[in-house]
Write a protein that holds these residues in place. Structure first.
Motif: not given
Length: 325
Positions: A213-224, A286-299
Motif C-alpha cells: 500500500v503506497v500513500v502519496d500526499t504530494g501534488g498540492g493536496a489540501v488537508p481534507v 528493489g522498485g517492486d510496486e507491481r500490483g501495489a495499491v496507490h492511495v493518492r490524496a490528489a485523487a
C-alpha cells in the motif's frame, strides 16, 4: 445572542424600576417592597457569582490520549471552592450550548471529526447563580494533547492470502548485478563462466511478496484530501492485514513497513497516518510496486473535499497551537 442578552438585561433593570415607580405613584408599599426585594436579590446574586468565580477551582481530566475520529472523548470535571454559595458551574458543550454540571463536577463528551494531533485547551466555563440571573465567564483545565486517529474506510473485495508465511525461508527471485560485499555463496558463477557480467542471486521471503500500500500526499493536496487518504489507506491496510498481511510505504519512507497482525506494527502506522504531511513516498525496495495499491490524496473524490464542521469548544489543531503542552 447579543440582542437576547441585551433584552434580558433591560428586563432585569426594568422590572424593579417599574414596580418602584408604580408603587410610589399609587402609594403602594407592597409594590415598593417587592421592588426593593428584587434589587436586594440582584445584588446578592451578583456578589455570589463574583465570589464564586474567585473561589472556583477546577480539575479536568481528558479520558484518552488517542481516539479514533468520531468516537467520544470524555472530559471529567471536579469543582471545589463553591460550598455554601448559591451558584453552579456550566460548561460549554460540543454544540456550543451551556451544560450545567453538579456542584462537585461532572462529565461532558465531545467528538472530533478529523484526524491529526490536537490540543484540548482550557474548557470554557461560567459561574452562574442558581436563579439563572447573572453569570461570570471562566476557563478550567490544563491543556492536554490528544491524537485523533483516522477512521478506516471499509474496503471490500480483499481475498485471503492462503499459505503465505511471513517468516518462511527465503526463495530465489532472479539475478541482479553483483554488489561488493555480497557473500560468495550468492554469486551466480554460471554467468561469470559464460564471460558475462558478474551476477548475484536475489532471495526474497513471503514478507517481500506481501501486497504493498503506497500513500502519496504530494501534488498540492489540501488537508481534507490528506484526511481522505489517511482513512482510505487505513482501510486497505486493515483489510489486507486480516487477509494475511501487507507492506506500507508512507510519504518520506524509503522502505516499506511490513504488517502481519493488528497488534504488531499497525498501531504505529495508524498514528503516522493521523499526522500525514505533504510529500511523496520513496520507491519500494528493489522498485517492486507491481500490483501495489496507490492511495493518492490528489485523487480524492469531490465528496471528500467538503468543508468540515467546527471543532468542539476548547479543541485546537496542534499546528495552530501557540502554547506548550
Amino acid at each position: 445572542m447579543a440582542l437576547r442578552a441585551a433584552g434580558r438585561g433591560a428586563a432585569l433593570v426594568g422590572v424593579p424600576l417599574f414596580l418602584g415607580v408604580g408603587g410610589a405613584a399609587v402609594g403602594s408599599l407592597a409594590l415598593f417592597a417587592i421592588a426593593l426585594g428584587l434589587l436586594a436579590a440582584y445584588v446578592g446574586c451578583v456578589l455570589a457569582v463574583r465570589i464564586g468565580a474567585r473561589r472556583l477551582r477546577v480539575e479536568r481530566t481528558v479520558s484518552r490520549q488517542e481516539v479514533v475520529e468520531g468516537r467520544p472523548v470524555a472530559l471529567d470535571f471536579a469543582f471545589s471552592g463553591l460550598r455554601g454559595l448559591p451558584v453552579h458551574v456550566e460548561v460549554r458543550g460540543p454544540d456550543g450550548r451551556w451544560v450545567a454540571l453538579p456542584p462537585s463536577g461532572g462529565r461532558i463528551e465531545c467528538a472530533i471529526d478529523r484526524p491529526g494531533p490536537h490540543v484540548v485547551d482550557a474548557s470554557p466555563l461560567r459561574v452562574r447563580d442558581d436563579l439563572g440571573l447573572f453569570s461570570r465567564p471562566s476557563r478550567g483545565g490544563r491543556p492536554a494533547a490528544l491524537l485523533v486517529l483516522p477512521d478506516p474506510t471499509t474496503v471490500a473485495g480483499v481475498a485471503p492470502r492462503g499459505g503465505a508465511d511471513p517468516v518462511g525461508d527465503p526463495e530465489p527471485d532472479g539475478l541482479r548485478p553483483y554488489v561488493r560485499g555480497t557473500p560468495m555463496s550468492r554469486v551466480h558463477w554460471a554467468s561469470a563462466a559464460r564471460g558475462g557480467e558478474l551476477q548475484e542471486r536475489v532471495f526474497v521471503t513471503a514478507r517481500d511478496r506481501l501486497p504493498l500500500v503506497v500513500v502519496d500526499t504530494g501534488g498540492g493536496a489540501v488537508p481534507v484530501a490528506r484526511d481522505w487518504a489517511a482513512r482510505t489507506a487505513a482501510g486497505h491496510v486493515l483489510a489486507l492485514v486480516r487477509a494475511g498481511g501487507c507492506r506500507v510505504l508512507l510519504p518520506g519512507d524509503r522502505r516499506p513497513t511490513t504488517i502481519t497482525d493488528a497488534a504488531g506494527a499497525w498501531p504505529a502506522i495508524h498514528r503516522r497516518l493521523a499526522s500525514l504531511e505533504p510529500g511523496a513516498p520513496g520507491r519500494a525496495a528493489g522498485g517492486d510496486e507491481r500490483g501495489a495499491v496507490h492511495v493518492r490524496a490528489a485523487a480524492a473524490p469531490a465528496e471528500a473535499l467538503r468543508s468540515r464542521g467546527p471543532l468542539p469548544p476548547g479543541v485546537v489543531p496542534l499546528a495552530a497551537w501557540t502554547g506548550t503542552v
